[in-house]
Design an enzyme around this catalytic site. Structure first.
Site, PDB file in Angstrom:
ATOM      1  CG  ASP A  16     101.661 -10.062  85.213  1.00  0.00           C
ATOM      2  OD1 ASP A  16     102.453 -10.221  84.266  1.00  0.00           O
ATOM      3  OD2 ASP A  16     101.954 -10.313  86.401  1.00  0.00           O
ATOM      4  CG  ASN A  64     107.562  -4.283  81.893  1.00  0.00           C
ATOM      5  OD1 ASN A  64     106.407  -3.867  81.803  1.00  0.00           O
ATOM      6  ND2 ASN A  64     107.874  -5.280  82.733  1.00  0.00           N
TER       7      ASN A  64
HETATM    8  C1  IPE Z   1     103.555  -5.455  85.598  1.00  0.00           C
HETATM    9  O1  IPE Z   1     103.869  -6.772  85.259  1.00  0.00           O
HETATM   10  C2  IPE Z   1     103.708  -4.572  84.396  1.00  0.00           C
HETATM   11  C3  IPE Z   1     102.729  -4.764  83.329  1.00  0.00           C
HETATM   12  C4  IPE Z   1     101.752  -5.624  83.310  1.00  0.00           C
HETATM   13  C5  IPE Z   1     102.885  -3.875  82.204  1.00  0.00           C
HETATM   14  P1  IPE Z   1     105.325  -7.376  85.496  1.00  0.00           P
HETATM   15  O2  IPE Z   1     105.277  -8.753  84.990  1.00  0.00           O
HETATM   16  O3  IPE Z   1     106.343  -6.476  84.904  1.00  0.00           O
HETATM   17  O4  IPE Z   1     105.446  -7.328  87.079  1.00  0.00           O
HETATM   18  P2  IPE Z   1     106.393  -8.141  88.063  1.00  0.00           P
HETATM   19  O5  IPE Z   1     107.782  -8.021  87.537  1.00  0.00           O
HETATM   20  O6  IPE Z   1     105.919  -9.568  88.030  1.00  0.00           O
HETATM   21  O7  IPE Z   1     106.177  -7.517  89.399  1.00  0.00           O
HETATM   22  C1  IPE Z   2     102.507  -8.750  81.053  1.00  0.00           C
HETATM   23  O1  IPE Z   2     102.815 -10.086  80.872  1.00  0.00           O
HETATM   24  C2  IPE Z   2     102.973  -7.902  79.905  1.00  0.00           C
HETATM   25  C3  IPE Z   2     104.076  -6.997  80.222  1.00  0.00           C
HETATM   26  C4  IPE Z   2     104.655  -6.866  81.380  1.00  0.00           C
HETATM   27  C5  IPE Z   2     104.567  -6.173  79.142  1.00  0.00           C
HETATM   28  P1  IPE Z   2     104.230 -10.692  81.277  1.00  0.00           P
HETATM   29  O2  IPE Z   2     105.121 -10.619  80.089  1.00  0.00           O
HETATM   30  O3  IPE Z   2     104.751 -10.048  82.494  1.00  0.00           O
HETATM   31  O4  IPE Z   2     103.841 -12.186  81.548  1.00  0.00           O
HETATM   32  P2  IPE Z   2     104.451 -13.129  82.674  1.00  0.00           P
HETATM   33  O5  IPE Z   2     104.233 -12.439  83.984  1.00  0.00           O
HETATM   34  O6  IPE Z   2     105.906 -13.280  82.355  1.00  0.00           O
HETATM   35  O7  IPE Z   2     103.678 -14.373  82.547  1.00  0.00           O
HETATM   36 MG    MG Z   3     104.522 -10.481  84.480  1.00  0.00          MG
END
Ligand code: IPE
Ligand code: IPE
Ligand code: MG
Length: 234
Positions: A16, A64
């Protein structure tokens, strides 16, 4: 690495912070995902070299899909690129690759790549990367319950135990994660391995995933080594 460390058998990582990493640099979020994919390659190699058996990474959740289509498309394109490369190199590098999640709504190309990597993995022994793709812990449990119900109806299954139920999950045959790492400062599991994490040790760090390094894995393992895992005992 510090002395007397216990290397866990199985580490799971919620990759993340890609979007925030990019935003901080004035780049589009997709640039963060590209950087995150590089970090994943680096960390997978490191985990293999230190003797881990399983590395499970959360790449795309069942939630997602709520993101803008351009972002989802960019993530899927990166996954495709990674799987293409993996097909070329996994046998040479000795990395088994197992996709966990519902691949049915993915593009035909991605599904085909997922099938190929699992086919190639059958010939490889040792270190395994479990790539969670369109994965959700609740979705996994509901699917498992449905499959069990079908087997029960057809007489293939009779009673339900914890061990028996675990055989219906994507993680069938894989030991539970010993250590779950979440970078980016968020303190939650976000639907990741909710059945399997029952007794996992948790490690949180503010580092955003694209900045995550081998040293951070060492730090997490050092912290893990100092934990007393009691599993309800004394
Ligand atoms: C969790 O991250 C999913 C992945 C890293 C693939 P998210 O960014 O989707 O999680 P939330 O929405 O902050 O809980
Ligand atoms: C994790 O990074 C990747 C996926 C969830 C696919 P994020 O895209 O959630 O990154 P932040 O949380 O917005 O910084
Ligand atoms: Mg995230």
């Amino acid at each position: 690495m510090a002395e007397k460390v216990r290397i866990p058998r199985h580490i799971a990582i919620i990759m993340d912070g890609n979007g925030r990493w990019a935003q901080k640099r004035g780049l589009p979020r997709t640039a963060g995902h590209a950087a995150g994919a590089e970090t994943f390659r680096k960390i997978a190699t490191y985990c293999k070299n230190i003797g881990l058996e399983h590395l499970t990474v959360y790449a795309f959740s069942t939630e997602n899909w709520k993101r803008p289509k351009e972002e989802v498309d960019a993530i899927m394109a990166l996954l495709e690129k990674y799987l293409y490369e993996a097909i070329e190199k996994m046998e040479r590098d000795g990395i088994r690759l197992n996709i966990m999640g519902d691949i049915s709504p993915l593009s035909p190309k991605l599904r085909e790549l997922a099938v190929s990597t699992s086919y190639i993995s059958e010939r490889i022994r040792g270190f395994q990367v479990n790539l969670c793709l369109n994965y959700g812990g609740r979705d996994e449990i509901v699917r498992a319950a449905r499959k069990f119900a079908e087997d029960y109806k057809s007489g293939k299954a009779t009673e339900l135990s914890e061990e028996g139920f675990a055989n219906y999950l994507y993680t069938k045959g894989i030991p539970d994660p010993d250590l779950i790492i979440r970078p980016s400062g968020e303190l939650r599991l976000s639907n990741f391995l909710i059945w399997q994490s029952a007794y996992a040790e948790l490690f949180f760090t503010d580092t955003l995933w694209p900045d995550f390094s081998e040293a951070e894995i060492d730090r997490a393992i050092a912290a893990f080594s100092k934990r007393s895992r009691r599993f309800g005992g004394i």
